[in-house]
Scaffold this motif. Sequence first.
Motif, PDB file in Angstrom:
ATOM      1  N   VAL A  12       0.856  -1.181   0.000  1.00 30.50           N
ATOM      2  CA  VAL A  12       0.000   0.000   0.000  1.00 30.50           C
ATOM      3  C   VAL A  12       0.895   1.235   0.000  1.00 30.50           C
ATOM      4  N   GLY A  13       0.850   1.984  -1.095  1.00 27.41           N
ATOM      5  CA  GLY A  13       1.694   3.164  -1.238  1.00 27.41           C
ATOM      6  C   GLY A  13       2.755   2.934  -2.291  1.00 27.41           C
ATOM      7  N   GLU A 123      -9.011  -6.047   6.101  1.00 24.81           N
ATOM      8  CA  GLU A 123      -9.583  -7.171   6.838  1.00 24.81           C
ATOM      9  C   GLU A 123      -8.593  -8.325   6.798  1.00 24.81           C
ATOM     10  N   GLN A 124      -8.468  -9.027   7.930  1.00 21.76           N
ATOM     11  CA  GLN A 124      -7.531 -10.135   8.015  1.00 21.76           C
ATOM     12  C   GLN A 124      -8.238 -11.414   8.432  1.00 21.76           C
ATOM     13  N   ASP A 125      -7.684 -12.556   7.970  1.00 24.15           N
ATOM     14  CA  ASP A 125      -8.048 -13.847   8.533  1.00 24.15           C
ATOM     15  C   ASP A 125      -6.752 -14.631   8.727  1.00 24.15           C
ATOM     16  N   ALA A 126      -6.854 -15.911   9.005  1.00 26.26           N
ATOM     17  CA  ALA A 126      -5.670 -16.693   9.339  1.00 26.26           C
ATOM     18  C   ALA A 126      -4.737 -16.894   8.155  1.00 26.26           C
ATOM     19  N   VAL A 131      -7.432  -5.873   1.213  1.00 28.39           N
ATOM     20  CA  VAL A 131      -7.439  -4.413   1.188  1.00 28.39           C
ATOM     21  C   VAL A 131      -8.315  -3.976   0.030  1.00 28.39           C
ATOM     22  N   ASP A 132      -9.460  -3.409   0.358  1.00 34.74           N
ATOM     23  CA  ASP A 132     -10.392  -2.924  -0.674  1.00 34.74           C
ATOM     24  C   ASP A 132     -10.677  -3.990  -1.737  1.00 34.74           C
ATOM     25  N   THR A 148      -2.948   5.627   6.290  1.00 36.24           N
ATOM     26  CA  THR A 148      -4.310   5.153   6.521  1.00 36.24           C
ATOM     27  C   THR A 148      -4.307   3.744   7.083  1.00 36.24           C
ATOM     28  N   VAL A 149      -3.434   2.892   6.557  1.00 41.73           N
ATOM     29  CA  VAL A 149      -3.386   1.500   7.038  1.00 41.73           C
ATOM     30  C   VAL A 149      -2.998   1.465   8.507  1.00 41.73           C
TER      31      VAL A 149
END
Length: 354
Positions: A12-13, A123-126, A131-132, A148-149
């Motif tokens: 990101v970036g 959003e995260q999971d295992a 991201v979007d 932002t992150v």
Amino acid sequence: MPGDLDADVLVVGGGPVGLAAAIEARLAGLSALVLEPRPGPVDKACGEGLMPGALRSLHRLGVDPDGYPLAGIAYVGGPRRVEHRFSGGVGRGVRRTVLHAALAARADELGVEHVATRATSVEQDARGVVVDGLRGRYVLACDGLHSTVRRLVGLEVPGRRAGGAAWRTARRADRRRFGLRRHYRVAPWGDLVEVHWAPHAEAYVTPVAPGLVGVAILGAARTDLDATLAALPALAQRLAGAEPDGPVRGAGPLLQRTRARTAGRVLLVGDASGYVDALTGEGLRVGLAQAAAAVAHLDDPAGYERAWTRATRDYRVLTSGLVAAATSPARRTIVPAATALPGVYGRIVERLAR
């Protein structure tokens, strides 16, 4: 969450550190996708002086941007001047847009992909991070001072809450320092980065091309570039009649703190991971070291925290101390002390140059 990966690593970036992180990922055999809404080389306020260590790091990535050789650093205060030339090779003054373009070309060459989007959700999971709507195994947040992150994953320290010892030192000195930068069309008059100390601000002069110098000002929120130059008659005389090349650009506030550098599969890199000040000119060197450390420790958050601490220790300690002095009555003694103790000044410059 979708199950298919868009890339191993979402970056990101798409600034210099983000592109360096994506290049590191590709060199490690991972796929990389950069999320950046702005097209083309992005110009921002920065000092543009690459220390020898930063230049070596870029060469390791296969990047060799055009610029102007830098042989050392000089501090100037009124009639006093002290300078030290690097003992371990030269640095380079590189216009930010030139550096950005060179990194982007190398990233393209290695197959880094790009999506024109701004991160608004994480959003995260295992098994991964989204991201979007884009899914990766890991996210490297390289989205700058006002990340932002960093905020979305709960790693931002708002206001004036305490951090580590170096951060507390900087916080006590914090006057919400900002940076300004403008280029001037004039032939460089030397091969050193000159730091001119005005009563309430510092002016960094960096040659970036045979007919171009950058002047960056660090000071409080209401610091004015032209007023600062007027307080530095020797520098103002050098720039007299020189045509500005582009507008004044600004950045800040500079001091940013973080609770940690990792949150699950999200790693903060570069300015997003925390920042003290631009006073020592080490931002890119430190950012490149963080990018390499992050890719090497994607599966080891604790290892990245340790590597981040090692990579930034000198920067945090030296910069915090200088900012504390620069924002106190001791400010007026900085250049006289450096002039009286050139050996100490030289050792500090060598540590910054590594």
